[in-house]
Design an enzyme around this catalytic site. Sequence first.
Site, short mmCIF file in Angstrom:
data_model
loop_
_atom_site.label_atom_id
_atom_site.label_comp_id
_atom_site.label_asym_id
_atom_site.label_seq_id
_atom_site.Cartn_x
_atom_site.Cartn_y
_atom_site.Cartn_z
N ARG A 115 1.02 -1.56 -0.08
CA ARG A 115 -0.41 0.05 0.17
C ARG A 115 1.28 1.46 0.22
O ARG A 115 1.97 1.50 0.98
CB ARG A 115 -1.27 -0.09 1.24
CG ARG A 115 -1.96 1.26 1.47
CD ARG A 115 -2.69 1.13 0.63
NE ARG A 115 -4.09 1.87 1.06
CZ ARG A 115 -4.84 2.71 0.20
NH1 ARG A 115 -5.20 1.94 -1.20
NH2 ARG A 115 -5.72 3.17 0.79
N THR A 390 -8.42 0.38 -8.99
CA THR A 390 -8.07 -1.31 -9.05
C THR A 390 -8.43 -2.15 -9.61
O THR A 390 -9.29 -1.72 -10.85
CB THR A 390 -9.07 -0.38 -7.67
OG1 THR A 390 -8.58 -0.10 -6.69
CG2 THR A 390 -9.21 -2.19 -6.62
N ASN A 410 -5.79 4.16 -7.33
CA ASN A 410 -7.17 4.59 -6.70
C ASN A 410 -8.62 5.01 -7.51
O ASN A 410 -8.50 4.44 -8.57
CB ASN A 410 -7.17 5.87 -5.79
CG ASN A 410 -8.54 6.72 -4.68
OD1 ASN A 410 -8.94 5.34 -4.97
ND2 ASN A 410 -8.07 7.32 -4.25
N ASP A 432 -8.21 7.99 -0.10
CA ASP A 432 -8.32 7.31 1.09
C ASP A 432 -8.14 7.51 2.66
O ASP A 432 -8.64 7.29 2.83
CB ASP A 432 -7.68 6.13 0.51
CG ASP A 432 -8.12 5.29 -1.04
OD1 ASP A 432 -9.81 5.73 -1.15
OD2 ASP A 432 -7.45 3.55 -1.06
N SER A 451 -7.18 0.87 3.20
CA SER A 451 -7.97 1.25 1.69
C SER A 451 -9.41 -0.43 1.48
O SER A 451 -9.34 -1.27 2.89
CB SER A 451 -6.56 0.42 0.35
OG SER A 451 -6.96 -0.27 -0.41
N SER A 452 -9.57 -0.61 0.74
CA SER A 452 -11.07 -1.23 0.61
C SER A 452 -11.01 -2.48 -0.06
O SER A 452 -11.64 -3.34 0.13
CB SER A 452 -12.02 -0.41 0.23
OG SER A 452 -12.82 0.71 0.58
N GLY A 472 -13.54 -1.74 -6.89
CA GLY A 472 -14.87 -1.22 -6.64
C GLY A 472 -14.84 -0.22 -5.47
O GLY A 472 -16.04 0.19 -4.71
N GLY A 473 -13.73 -0.11 -4.37
CA GLY A 473 -13.89 1.18 -3.74
C GLY A 473 -14.18 0.61 -2.82
O GLY A 473 -13.92 -0.88 -2.73
#
Lengths: 576, 187
Positions: A115, A390, A410, A432, A451-452, A472-473
């Site tokens: 990340r 993503t 992102n 984020d 992060s998702s 997809g956030g």
Amino acid sequence: MNPEKLCFLKKSSLTIGIFLFFLIWLCFPSSKQSLLDIHQPYNYIGKNGMVVAAHPLAANAGLEMLKKGGNAVDAAVTTAFTLNAAEPFASGIGGGGFMVIYIAKERKVTTVNFREKAPSRASPNMFIENGKINEEWRKTHGLSVAVPGVLAGLDYALKKYGTKKLSETMAKAIEISEKGFQVSKTFSAINKDEYEKLLLNAGESSCYLNQSFPYEPGDIFRNPELARTLKLISRKGITVFYKGEIAHKIVKAVKSKGGILTLEDLAQYKPVEQAPIKGTYKDYTIFTIGPPASGGFHVIQLLNILENWPVKEWGLNSTAYIHHFSEALRFVFADRSHYLGDPDFISIPIINLLSKEYASHIAGQIDPARPLDFYPYSEFHEQENAKENTTHLCVIDKQGNIVSLTQSINHFFGSGIVPEETGFLLNNHMDDFSRNADSPNAPGPKHRPVSSMGPLIMFKGDMPFLALGSPGGTRIFSSLAQIIVNIIDFALSLDEAIESPRFFSYSSQGKARSIFVESRIPQSSVKDLEIIGHTIQVRQAYDRYFGGAQGIMIIPYTRIIHGGADSRRDGCGIGY
Amino acid sequence: MKKIILSIFILHFFIVSALLGQEKKDEVINIFEQPILITSAGQSAEVQIASVLAKRAGLSAALSKAAFANELKGIRTLVIVLGVSLKGLGAAGLDISQETNRVQILVDDAQRKNIPILCLHLGGETRRGQLTDDLINTFLPFSKMAIVVESGNKDGLFTSICKENHIPLIVVERAVDALQPLKKAFK
């Protein structure tokens, strides 16, 4: 009738038939599309290996690596680099990500966290201008750029778990960047959506625009500058990116757009290998990466809550199912905003949040008849000190090694900032971080934003069963949990589960937000949900908003591997 | 036999050429005046493409993605770029009914002030769908001319509305091809 005459008549009829077919085909172009429905569920099949990714060129590159004798890590790294060339709007060396690796021989699961990190001058109020949050600073300004981690992460995984050299894994990406490829409808649509940002930051002459305009489907996209950058990294190693001439170009580009990223920030970047977090759903065990990644973590939370209900009896996309799932999501979001941040800097009660008892407590609060008025986060009196837009790809090799990898810059086309003559896009992952300066996820020096992303690998007993992930956030964990329930409870095949209509909801500051549904969700469910008090927002039938999941399923007690790739993007799988 | 096949192919060529060229025959010259106001109906990014095209065409143009009636002061042509983007609407803080109302008020005001409207649809096939189609059906009939990218007119929606309302329709293959007809359309 004599045979010659008959033959002549047959030939004439055939010619006229072909002519009429082409005439109809030309006159009714929509009939061309109906010949091929990309949304029709289709499971790719393999016996020895499989790669699924968001672009056919990337999946193919990964498979070629497997066939050349590379293992799953070699193939995953190859696929990841190739995605930078073939799907540059979603990920690349200017971004970050996470991977979950299963080493079959050792029966070991590990994770690599690459990340991005905030620059060392980041602070909780860095996006405040005249007392207000400046949204542009968060998304399209130099301040939106965090220290990229993809290259360091892929290099780390390759050196520790792969068998090939970095240059070998980059070769296909270089070739594709040089030769180019036909732009898909997905690429073109996203390119058009992000046109304003690209004009602003990449400039009219950027390769991400076609003579100053967005690419149309069928245009050829080439990126010779990216090819040169990758060649340079192939020759000199990743040091050239973090400490050499590319580092200088990154800092120059970010500073010219008002950012604060420094050469020291780049030089100090390190990926982290960390133990996976673990959860269960019915007879299955899920391994995923822990915070600051939250996708897999929330998948486990959601599935724990869902275990308390007769989901199968309710039926797929029934009113009861969507209602309960949405309510569970709203509780998960309340916990997310209260607890999640970078575990290097804060304490997260991971064990409490993932416990079955806690899930049962949440399930007990949900009213089957109507949405709640408020969704509080939960208090844990004895906190465990557990400091422990993503793309997704999955690979399995002949030995049974598996990689589930999600990477991102992102938003589509990231910040839109391209360091001079490098051909790659820088992320805008600083967006984020929370907007709330008191949040555990507020920006801070060298912090990683939550992060998702949530790459995961599921096991049945000791045997790997499913590798899965999605972009997809904040929709990621909702979509992944729905796919898992589709497979386990509703007995859908992998790709049926992926293509099945999706929904999503969340809470903000304890208040319910709408349920977003794909238009394929039954009208009767939508109406009933509205009657019991939900607000519904209907989106497209196959909407990228809900992600683009990729998965690999190992059919139990067989050597058959299924690959599922999401038609919401250009997902593709190839097995052998 | 050869003659039959040859005749069929010649016939084929003429029919197909006629079908493909049908909408491209319209050419509209010097019907609009400057300065122009470019706005969106649906907040898709194609409004930005229209702005770059206008710049390239050397037109005196102001871009206001969510323009209001007061911005029509001194304007001689209103350009409406049709296409719904949920992302764009979200970024502008609008929902589809607010957006439709905004454009309707703008169109009504333009009509009152005798400001002609030029409609563009530059997003092609990917920028169609129920929401966009609703806007096309609502606002295209008010236009004095329309330029659309061919793939967005595969089902003939623009052709039928334009035919019904006697609106000259220029169909171009790609967004960038709209440059020349745009240039020619202005005095």
